[in-house]
Design a protein around this motif. Sequence first.
Motif, mmCIF file in Angstrom:
data_model
loop_
_atom_site.group_PDB
_atom_site.id
_atom_site.type_symbol
_atom_site.label_atom_id
_atom_site.label_comp_id
_atom_site.label_asym_id
_atom_site.label_seq_id
_atom_site.Cartn_x
_atom_site.Cartn_y
_atom_site.Cartn_z
ATOM 1 N N GLN B 123 0.841 -1.211 0.000
ATOM 2 C CA GLN B 123 0.000 0.000 0.000
ATOM 3 C C GLN B 123 0.871 1.255 0.000
ATOM 4 N N LYS B 124 1.959 1.194 0.764
ATOM 5 C CA LYS B 124 2.883 2.342 0.815
ATOM 6 C C LYS B 124 3.468 2.613 -0.559
ATOM 7 N N ARG B 125 3.858 1.524 -1.270
ATOM 8 C CA ARG B 125 4.443 1.686 -2.605
ATOM 9 C C ARG B 125 3.435 2.359 -3.535
ATOM 10 N N PHE B 126 2.153 1.952 -3.351
ATOM 11 C CA PHE B 126 1.095 2.531 -4.179
ATOM 12 C C PHE B 126 0.968 4.033 -3.890
ATOM 13 N N GLU B 127 1.006 4.366 -2.592
ATOM 14 C CA GLU B 127 0.924 5.790 -2.214
ATOM 15 C C GLU B 127 2.109 6.576 -2.784
ATOM 16 N N GLU B 128 3.286 5.949 -2.735
ATOM 17 C CA GLU B 128 4.484 6.617 -3.285
ATOM 18 C C GLU B 128 4.319 6.880 -4.778
ATOM 19 N N LEU B 129 3.789 5.857 -5.465
ATOM 20 C CA LEU B 129 3.588 5.996 -6.906
ATOM 21 C C LEU B 129 2.634 7.161 -7.197
ATOM 22 N N GLU B 149 10.992 2.857 -10.651
ATOM 23 C CA GLU B 149 11.498 2.296 -9.387
ATOM 24 C C GLU B 149 10.356 1.957 -8.429
ATOM 25 N N ALA B 150 9.352 2.866 -8.359
ATOM 26 C CA ALA B 150 8.219 2.647 -7.457
ATOM 27 C C ALA B 150 7.428 1.413 -7.883
#
Lengths: 187, 280
Positions: B123-129, B149-150
Amino acid sequence: MKTSNITDKLLLLKLKKKDPDAFAQLYDLYLTPIYRFIYFKVSTRQDAEDLTSEAFLKIWQYITESEEEIENLRALLYRIARNLVIDFYRQKARAAFVRDEEVLENIADEKQQNLLSQIDVEIGLNGIQKVLRQMKDEYREVIVLRFIDELSISEMAKILNKSKGSIRVLLHRALKVAKKISNQNGK
Amino acid sequence: MENNIIKEIKEIKKEVSPRPEWVKQSRALLLKEIAADSRPATLGIFDYSRFISQLFRQYAFEPAVVMLLIFATFLGSSLTLNAAFYSLPGAPLYRVKIALEKTQLALIPGEKEKIELKIEFAQKRFEELNKIARQTDVAPEEKTQQIKEAVAEFKTNVAAISTHLNKIKETIKQLDENKTVGQDKDQTVMMAISASAKTEELIKSIDQTIESLSETEKAEVQEIVSNVIKSAQEAGQSAQELKDQLSAEGEIKGAATSTDQAVETPVQSAGTTTDNTTQD
Protein backbone atom coordinates in the motif's frame (compact mmCIF):
# COMPACT_ATOMS: atom_id res chain seq x y z
CA MET A 1 33.99 24.73 25.60
CA LYS A 2 35.37 28.28 25.69
CA THR A 3 36.51 29.98 22.48
CA SER A 4 39.62 31.21 24.30
CA ASN A 5 40.60 27.58 24.94
CA ILE A 6 40.37 26.79 21.24
CA THR A 7 42.38 29.93 20.36
CA ASP A 8 45.01 28.91 22.91
CA LYS A 9 45.24 25.38 21.51
CA LEU A 10 45.73 26.67 17.96
CA LEU A 11 48.25 29.20 19.21
CA LEU A 12 50.12 26.47 21.00
CA LEU A 13 50.37 24.38 17.83
CA LYS A 14 51.88 27.35 15.99
CA LEU A 15 54.23 28.11 18.88
CA LYS A 16 55.44 24.51 18.81
CA LYS A 17 56.40 25.16 15.20
CA LYS A 18 58.41 28.21 16.38
CA ASP A 19 56.16 30.69 14.58
CA PRO A 20 57.15 34.31 15.52
CA ASP A 21 53.67 35.60 14.61
CA ALA A 22 52.15 33.19 17.11
CA PHE A 23 54.54 34.52 19.75
CA ALA A 24 53.52 38.10 18.95
CA GLN A 25 49.89 37.04 19.26
CA LEU A 26 50.56 35.41 22.62
CA TYR A 27 52.30 38.56 23.82
CA ASP A 28 49.41 40.81 22.75
CA LEU A 29 46.88 38.49 24.34
CA TYR A 30 48.46 37.92 27.72
CA LEU A 31 50.86 40.79 28.36
CA THR A 32 48.52 42.93 30.47
CA PRO A 33 47.14 40.13 32.72
CA ILE A 34 50.59 38.68 33.31
CA TYR A 35 51.99 42.14 34.01
CA ARG A 36 49.19 42.78 36.51
CA PHE A 37 49.72 39.40 38.18
CA ILE A 38 53.43 40.15 38.64
CA TYR A 39 52.83 43.80 39.56
CA PHE A 40 50.94 42.79 42.72
CA LYS A 41 53.78 40.51 43.74
CA VAL A 42 56.71 42.92 43.40
CA SER A 43 57.50 46.34 44.78
CA THR A 44 58.24 48.40 41.69
CA ARG A 45 56.92 48.84 38.17
CA GLN A 46 60.47 48.28 36.88
CA ASP A 47 60.63 44.83 38.50
CA ALA A 48 57.18 43.98 37.15
CA GLU A 49 58.22 44.95 33.61
CA ASP A 50 61.50 43.02 33.74
CA LEU A 51 59.84 39.89 35.11
CA THR A 52 56.99 40.08 32.59
CA SER A 53 59.42 40.21 29.65
CA GLU A 54 61.36 37.34 31.16
CA ALA A 55 58.17 35.30 31.57
CA PHE A 56 57.40 35.59 27.85
CA LEU A 57 60.91 34.61 26.89
CA LYS A 58 60.76 31.64 29.24
CA ILE A 59 57.46 30.38 27.82
CA TRP A 60 58.88 30.57 24.28
CA GLN A 61 61.86 28.48 25.36
CA TYR A 62 59.67 26.01 27.25
CA ILE A 63 57.19 25.47 24.40
CA THR A 64 59.79 25.17 21.65
CA GLU A 65 62.17 22.96 23.60
CA SER A 66 59.94 20.78 25.77
CA GLU A 67 58.41 17.54 24.48
CA GLU A 68 55.74 17.55 27.19
CA GLU A 69 52.13 18.00 26.21
CA ILE A 70 50.77 21.36 27.39
CA GLU A 71 47.17 21.15 28.52
CA ASN A 72 46.50 24.79 29.31
CA LEU A 73 48.64 27.55 27.81
CA ARG A 74 47.28 30.31 30.06
CA ALA A 75 47.86 28.27 33.20
CA LEU A 76 51.41 27.51 32.07
CA LEU A 77 52.12 31.19 31.49
CA TYR A 78 50.94 32.11 34.99
CA ARG A 79 52.93 29.25 36.50
CA ILE A 80 56.09 30.46 34.78
CA ALA A 81 55.44 34.05 35.94
CA ARG A 82 54.84 32.83 39.47
CA ASN A 83 58.07 30.81 39.55
CA LEU A 84 60.00 33.79 38.22
CA VAL A 85 58.73 35.94 41.08
CA ILE A 86 59.74 33.26 43.58
CA ASP A 87 63.22 33.11 42.02
CA PHE A 88 63.40 36.90 42.07
CA TYR A 89 62.84 37.02 45.84
CA ARG A 90 65.26 34.15 46.39
CA GLN A 91 67.96 36.04 44.52
CA LYS A 92 67.27 39.11 46.61
CA ALA A 93 67.59 37.00 49.70
CA ARG A 94 70.89 35.59 48.46
CA ALA A 95 72.10 39.09 47.84
CA ALA A 96 71.44 39.73 51.53
CA PHE A 97 74.01 36.98 52.22
CA VAL A 98 71.57 34.38 53.41
CA ARG A 99 73.25 31.06 52.82
CA ASP A 100 71.16 28.50 54.63
CA GLU A 101 69.18 26.59 51.99
CA GLU A 102 66.50 25.42 54.45
CA VAL A 103 65.66 28.95 55.49
CA LEU A 104 65.71 30.08 51.88
CA GLU A 105 62.30 28.51 51.11
CA ASN A 106 60.50 30.67 53.70
CA ILE A 107 62.64 33.74 53.27
CA ALA A 108 61.28 34.45 49.77
CA ASP A 109 57.75 34.95 50.99
CA GLU A 110 58.75 36.87 54.12
CA LYS A 111 60.97 39.25 52.19
CA GLN A 112 58.25 39.78 49.64
CA GLN A 113 55.81 40.53 52.44
CA ASN A 114 58.10 43.07 54.11
CA LEU A 115 58.80 44.86 50.87
CA LEU A 116 55.18 45.02 49.83
CA SER A 117 53.90 46.26 53.17
CA GLN A 118 56.20 49.27 52.86
CA ILE A 119 55.31 50.01 49.27
CA ASP A 120 52.20 52.09 49.96
CA VAL A 121 54.42 54.50 51.87
CA GLU A 122 56.84 54.68 48.94
CA ILE A 123 54.39 55.23 46.11
CA GLY A 124 51.44 56.59 48.04
CA LEU A 125 48.91 53.85 47.32
CA ASN A 126 45.43 54.02 48.75
CA GLY A 127 42.07 52.24 48.62
CA ILE A 128 41.77 48.62 47.65
CA GLN A 129 45.28 48.48 46.12
CA LYS A 130 46.66 49.33 49.53
CA VAL A 131 44.51 46.57 51.05
CA LEU A 132 45.90 44.06 48.55
CA ARG A 133 49.49 45.10 49.26
CA GLN A 134 48.91 44.59 52.98
CA MET A 135 47.63 41.05 52.50
CA LYS A 136 49.53 37.79 52.74
CA ASP A 137 50.88 36.83 49.29
CA GLU A 138 48.86 33.58 49.25
CA TYR A 139 45.58 35.51 49.66
CA ARG A 140 46.49 38.36 47.34
CA GLU A 141 47.45 35.86 44.65
CA VAL A 142 44.04 34.11 44.62
CA ILE A 143 42.21 37.44 44.65
CA VAL A 144 44.20 38.76 41.69
CA LEU A 145 43.80 35.55 39.71
CA ARG A 146 40.08 35.24 40.37
CA PHE A 147 38.73 38.78 40.33
CA ILE A 148 41.24 40.75 38.29
CA ASP A 149 42.47 38.22 35.74
CA GLU A 150 39.15 36.32 35.86
CA LEU A 151 40.58 32.81 35.84
CA SER A 152 38.42 29.78 36.54
CA ILE A 153 38.79 27.82 39.78
CA SER A 154 40.14 24.87 37.82
CA GLU A 155 42.78 27.04 36.08
CA MET A 156 43.76 28.53 39.43
CA ALA A 157 44.10 25.03 40.85
CA LYS A 158 46.49 24.15 38.03
CA ILE A 159 48.59 27.31 38.46
CA LEU A 160 48.84 27.09 42.22
CA ASN A 161 49.11 23.30 42.26
CA LYS A 162 46.22 22.93 44.69
CA SER A 163 42.83 21.21 44.67
CA LYS A 164 39.73 23.12 43.57
CA GLY A 165 38.37 22.82 47.10
CA SER A 166 41.49 24.39 48.62
CA ILE A 167 41.25 27.26 46.13
CA ARG A 168 37.63 27.94 47.14
CA VAL A 169 38.57 27.93 50.83
CA LEU A 170 41.55 30.22 50.17
CA LEU A 171 39.36 32.64 48.22
CA HIS A 172 36.80 32.75 51.00
CA ARG A 173 39.46 33.46 53.61
CA ALA A 174 41.19 36.01 51.37
CA LEU A 175 37.97 38.00 50.93
CA LYS A 176 37.39 37.90 54.69
CA VAL A 177 40.89 39.25 55.35
CA ALA A 178 40.48 41.91 52.63
CA LYS A 179 37.27 43.05 54.31
CA LYS A 180 38.97 43.18 57.70
CA ILE A 181 41.97 45.19 56.43
CA SER A 182 39.68 47.52 54.52
CA ASN A 183 37.69 48.19 57.71
CA GLN A 184 40.90 48.82 59.70
CA ASN A 185 42.23 51.21 57.04
CA GLY A 186 38.92 53.05 57.08
CA LYS A 187 39.18 53.81 60.77
CA MET B 1 30.12 44.22 52.02
CA GLU B 2 31.85 41.26 50.36
CA ASN B 3 30.29 42.23 47.05
CA ASN B 4 31.56 45.79 47.46
CA ILE B 5 35.09 44.52 48.03
CA ILE B 6 34.88 42.31 44.91
CA LYS B 7 33.56 45.27 42.92
CA GLU B 8 36.42 47.45 44.13
CA ILE B 9 38.98 44.73 43.32
CA LYS B 10 37.61 44.42 39.80
CA GLU B 11 38.02 48.19 39.37
CA ILE B 12 41.80 47.79 39.82
CA LYS B 13 41.87 46.40 36.29
CA LYS B 14 41.43 49.92 34.98
CA GLU B 15 44.05 51.38 37.29
CA VAL B 16 46.86 48.89 36.75
CA SER B 17 48.17 48.45 33.23
CA PRO B 18 51.64 48.43 31.68
CA ARG B 19 53.12 51.60 30.16
CA PRO B 20 52.32 51.69 26.41
CA GLU B 21 55.88 52.69 25.44
CA TRP B 22 57.30 49.78 27.43
CA VAL B 23 54.76 47.37 25.83
CA LYS B 24 55.98 48.36 22.34
CA GLN B 25 59.63 48.31 23.29
CA SER B 26 59.45 44.98 25.04
CA ARG B 27 57.50 43.40 22.15
CA ALA B 28 60.15 44.47 19.63
CA LEU B 29 62.94 43.32 21.89
CA LEU B 30 61.43 39.91 22.52
CA LEU B 31 60.68 39.31 18.85
CA LYS B 32 64.29 40.24 18.04
CA GLU B 33 65.48 37.84 20.71
CA ILE B 34 63.53 34.86 19.35
CA ALA B 35 64.17 35.75 15.68
CA ALA B 36 67.20 33.49 15.33
CA ASP B 37 65.27 30.49 16.60
CA SER B 38 61.94 31.10 14.80
CA ARG B 39 60.45 30.60 11.34
CA PRO B 40 57.00 31.46 9.97
CA ALA B 41 54.73 28.41 10.10
CA THR B 42 51.32 27.39 8.82
CA LEU B 43 49.19 24.59 10.17
CA GLY B 44 48.64 21.50 8.00
CA ILE B 45 46.10 18.67 8.08
CA PHE B 46 48.26 16.73 10.51
CA ASP B 47 48.31 19.69 12.93
CA TYR B 48 44.55 20.14 12.73
CA SER B 49 43.91 16.43 13.33
CA ARG B 50 46.24 16.64 16.34
CA PHE B 51 44.33 19.69 17.53
CA ILE B 52 40.96 17.92 17.20
CA SER B 53 42.22 14.80 18.98
CA GLN B 54 43.58 17.00 21.82
CA LEU B 55 40.25 18.78 22.16
CA PHE B 56 38.40 15.47 22.08
CA ARG B 57 40.62 13.98 24.76
CA GLN B 58 40.16 17.03 26.95
CA TYR B 59 36.42 17.46 26.63
CA ALA B 60 35.00 14.09 25.54
CA PHE B 61 34.42 12.88 29.06
CA GLU B 62 32.92 16.03 30.49
CA PRO B 63 29.29 15.27 31.46
CA ALA B 64 27.88 18.16 29.43
CA VAL B 65 29.72 17.02 26.31
CA VAL B 66 28.61 13.42 26.81
CA MET B 67 25.00 14.55 27.19
CA LEU B 68 25.32 16.72 24.08
CA LEU B 69 26.76 13.81 22.08
CA ILE B 70 23.94 11.49 23.19
CA PHE B 71 21.38 14.14 22.31
CA ALA B 72 22.98 14.83 18.92
CA THR B 73 23.12 11.11 18.10
CA PHE B 74 19.50 10.65 19.14
CA LEU B 75 18.34 13.73 17.23
CA GLY B 76 20.44 12.81 14.19
CA SER B 77 19.06 9.27 14.04
CA SER B 78 15.45 10.38 14.54
CA LEU B 79 15.82 13.03 11.84
CA THR B 80 17.37 10.51 9.45
CA LEU B 81 14.66 7.94 10.19
CA ASN B 82 11.99 10.57 9.74
CA ALA B 83 13.51 11.75 6.46
CA ALA B 84 13.82 8.12 5.31
CA PHE B 85 10.16 7.49 6.19
CA TYR B 86 8.98 10.25 3.85
CA SER B 87 11.51 9.57 1.09
CA LEU B 88 10.39 8.63 -2.43
CA PRO B 89 12.06 6.26 -4.92
CA GLY B 90 15.24 7.78 -6.30
CA ALA B 91 16.04 9.63 -3.04
CA PRO B 92 19.27 8.63 -1.24
CA LEU B 93 17.36 7.61 1.89
CA TYR B 94 14.84 5.45 0.03
CA ARG B 95 17.12 2.40 0.29
CA VAL B 96 17.27 3.00 4.06
CA LYS B 97 13.48 2.97 4.17
CA ILE B 98 13.31 -0.35 2.27
CA ALA B 99 16.04 -1.84 4.50
CA LEU B 100 14.11 -0.74 7.60
CA GLU B 101 10.95 -2.38 6.26
CA LYS B 102 12.84 -5.62 5.63
CA THR B 103 14.20 -5.52 9.19
CA GLN B 104 10.71 -4.90 10.55
CA LEU B 105 9.46 -7.88 8.56
CA ALA B 106 12.25 -10.12 9.79
CA LEU B 107 11.60 -9.15 13.41
CA ILE B 108 7.84 -9.66 13.44
CA PRO B 109 6.94 -13.15 14.74
CA GLY B 110 3.48 -14.34 13.51
CA GLU B 111 2.52 -15.35 9.96
CA LYS B 112 -0.67 -13.28 10.13
CA GLU B 113 1.27 -10.17 11.14
CA LYS B 114 3.87 -10.84 8.45
CA ILE B 115 1.36 -10.94 5.61
CA GLU B 116 -0.46 -7.88 6.98
CA LEU B 117 2.83 -6.02 7.01
CA LYS B 118 3.59 -7.10 3.44
CA ILE B 119 0.22 -5.72 2.34
CA GLU B 120 0.87 -2.51 4.26
CA PHE B 121 4.20 -2.10 2.45
CA ALA B 122 2.54 -2.71 -0.93
CA GLN B 123 0.00 0.00 0.00
CA LYS B 124 2.88 2.34 0.81
CA ARG B 125 4.44 1.69 -2.60
CA PHE B 126 1.09 2.53 -4.18
CA GLU B 127 0.92 5.79 -2.21
CA GLU B 128 4.48 6.62 -3.28
CA LEU B 129 3.59 6.00 -6.91
CA ASN B 130 0.61 8.35 -6.56
CA LYS B 131 2.82 11.05 -5.05
CA ILE B 132 5.37 10.71 -7.86
CA ALA B 133 2.64 10.78 -10.50
CA ARG B 134 1.34 14.07 -9.05
CA GLN B 135 4.79 15.73 -9.06
CA THR B 136 5.09 18.63 -11.48
CA ASP B 137 8.44 20.12 -10.50
CA VAL B 138 10.58 17.14 -11.59
CA ALA B 139 12.29 16.62 -14.95
CA PRO B 140 10.34 14.10 -17.12
CA GLU B 141 13.30 11.67 -17.30
CA GLU B 142 13.72 11.75 -13.56
CA LYS B 143 10.00 11.28 -12.98
CA THR B 144 9.90 8.27 -15.34
CA GLN B 145 12.86 6.77 -13.50
CA GLN B 146 11.13 7.28 -10.15
CA ILE B 147 7.87 5.75 -11.44
CA LYS B 148 9.83 2.78 -12.76
CA GLU B 149 11.50 2.30 -9.39
CA ALA B 150 8.22 2.65 -7.46
CA VAL B 151 6.43 0.11 -9.69
CA ALA B 152 9.40 -2.26 -9.43
CA GLU B 153 9.24 -2.05 -5.63
CA PHE B 154 5.49 -2.59 -5.76
CA LYS B 155 6.09 -5.68 -7.89
CA THR B 156 8.54 -7.02 -5.30
CA ASN B 157 5.94 -6.51 -2.56
CA VAL B 158 3.15 -8.22 -4.52
CA ALA B 159 5.46 -11.11 -5.43
CA ALA B 160 6.28 -11.47 -1.71
CA ILE B 161 2.53 -11.62 -0.89
CA SER B 162 2.02 -14.24 -3.61
CA THR B 163 4.90 -16.35 -2.30
CA HIS B 164 3.50 -16.05 1.19
CA LEU B 165 0.05 -17.21 0.02
CA ASN B 166 1.62 -20.22 -1.75
CA LYS B 167 3.36 -21.05 1.50
CA ILE B 168 -0.01 -20.89 3.28
CA LYS B 169 -1.45 -23.24 0.66
CA GLU B 170 1.35 -25.71 1.40
CA THR B 171 0.68 -25.43 5.13
CA ILE B 172 -3.04 -26.13 4.60
CA LYS B 173 -2.12 -29.18 2.51
CA GLN B 174 0.05 -30.45 5.34
CA LEU B 175 -2.78 -29.84 7.83
CA ASP B 176 -5.07 -31.90 5.57
CA GLU B 177 -2.56 -34.72 5.37
CA ASN B 178 -2.30 -34.71 9.15
CA LYS B 179 -6.12 -34.65 9.32
CA THR B 180 -5.96 -31.57 11.47
CA VAL B 181 -9.30 -29.85 11.59
CA GLY B 182 -9.97 -26.79 13.60
CA GLN B 183 -9.68 -23.11 14.24
CA ASP B 184 -6.05 -22.82 13.07
CA LYS B 185 -6.93 -23.93 9.57
CA ASP B 186 -10.01 -21.68 9.37
CA GLN B 187 -8.05 -18.68 10.49
CA THR B 188 -5.21 -19.32 8.05
CA VAL B 189 -7.64 -19.60 5.15
CA MET B 190 -9.46 -16.43 6.22
CA MET B 191 -6.14 -14.63 6.39
CA ALA B 192 -5.13 -15.84 2.91
CA ILE B 193 -8.45 -14.79 1.39
CA SER B 194 -8.33 -11.40 3.04
CA ALA B 195 -4.75 -10.84 1.83
CA SER B 196 -5.64 -11.85 -1.71
CA ALA B 197 -8.65 -9.50 -1.75
CA LYS B 198 -6.56 -6.59 -0.51
CA THR B 199 -3.90 -7.28 -3.14
CA GLU B 200 -6.51 -7.40 -5.86
CA GLU B 201 -7.92 -4.09 -4.73
CA LEU B 202 -4.45 -2.58 -4.78
CA ILE B 203 -3.86 -3.84 -8.31
CA LYS B 204 -7.10 -2.18 -9.44
CA SER B 205 -6.06 1.11 -7.87
CA ILE B 206 -2.54 1.01 -9.29
CA ASP B 207 -3.98 0.24 -12.69
CA GLN B 208 -5.99 3.48 -12.48
CA THR B 209 -2.85 5.42 -11.50
CA ILE B 210 -0.90 3.90 -14.41
CA GLU B 211 -3.73 4.93 -16.76
CA SER B 212 -3.29 8.56 -15.65
CA LEU B 213 0.42 8.56 -16.65
CA SER B 214 1.78 9.91 -19.91
CA GLU B 215 2.34 7.52 -22.84
CA THR B 216 6.14 7.53 -22.38
CA GLU B 217 5.83 6.78 -18.68
CA LYS B 218 3.29 4.05 -19.36
CA ALA B 219 5.55 2.42 -21.97
CA GLU B 220 8.44 2.35 -19.47
CA VAL B 221 6.48 0.50 -16.77
CA GLN B 222 4.19 -1.64 -18.94
CA GLU B 223 6.28 -4.78 -18.65
CA ILE B 224 6.65 -4.50 -14.88
CA VAL B 225 2.93 -3.82 -14.46
CA SER B 226 2.00 -6.94 -16.43
CA ASN B 227 4.34 -8.93 -14.18
CA VAL B 228 2.66 -7.41 -11.11
CA ILE B 229 -0.78 -8.38 -12.42
CA LYS B 230 0.50 -11.89 -13.05
CA SER B 231 1.78 -12.17 -9.47
CA ALA B 232 -1.49 -10.81 -8.11
CA GLN B 233 -3.50 -13.25 -10.23
CA GLU B 234 -1.41 -16.13 -8.87
CA ALA B 235 -2.05 -14.92 -5.34
CA GLY B 236 -5.79 -14.60 -6.03
CA GLN B 237 -5.85 -18.07 -7.56
CA SER B 238 -4.15 -19.61 -4.53
CA ALA B 239 -6.63 -17.92 -2.22
CA GLN B 240 -9.61 -18.97 -4.37
CA GLU B 241 -8.41 -22.58 -4.45
CA LEU B 242 -8.21 -22.60 -0.67
CA LYS B 243 -11.68 -21.12 -0.35
CA ASP B 244 -13.19 -23.62 -2.80
CA GLN B 245 -11.47 -26.53 -1.16
CA LEU B 246 -12.74 -25.59 2.27
CA SER B 247 -16.28 -24.84 1.05
CA ALA B 248 -16.38 -28.28 -0.60
CA GLU B 249 -15.23 -29.96 2.53
CA GLY B 250 -17.81 -28.01 4.46
CA GLU B 251 -15.32 -27.59 7.19
CA ILE B 252 -15.92 -23.93 7.72
CA LYS B 253 -19.65 -24.08 7.70
CA GLY B 254 -20.07 -21.48 10.33
CA ALA B 255 -16.83 -19.86 9.49
CA ALA B 256 -17.73 -19.50 5.80
CA THR B 257 -19.93 -16.54 6.51
CA SER B 258 -17.33 -14.96 8.69
CA THR B 259 -14.72 -15.62 6.00
CA ASP B 260 -16.81 -13.76 3.46
CA GLN B 261 -17.15 -10.90 5.93
CA ALA B 262 -13.39 -10.95 6.42
CA VAL B 263 -12.91 -10.61 2.70
CA GLU B 264 -15.44 -7.83 2.35
CA THR B 265 -14.21 -5.63 5.16
CA PRO B 266 -10.52 -5.46 4.17
CA VAL B 267 -11.42 -4.85 0.54
CA GLN B 268 -13.60 -1.95 1.55
CA SER B 269 -10.95 -0.56 3.88
CA ALA B 270 -8.26 -0.91 1.19
CA GLY B 271 -10.55 0.91 -1.18
CA THR B 272 -11.07 3.73 1.29
CA THR B 273 -7.34 4.04 1.91
CA THR B 274 -6.73 4.24 -1.79
CA ASP B 275 -9.41 6.88 -2.21
CA ASN B 276 -7.97 8.95 0.60
CA THR B 277 -4.50 8.71 -0.82
CA THR B 278 -5.68 9.77 -4.23
CA GLN B 279 -7.39 12.78 -2.71
CA ASP B 280 -4.19 13.91 -0.95
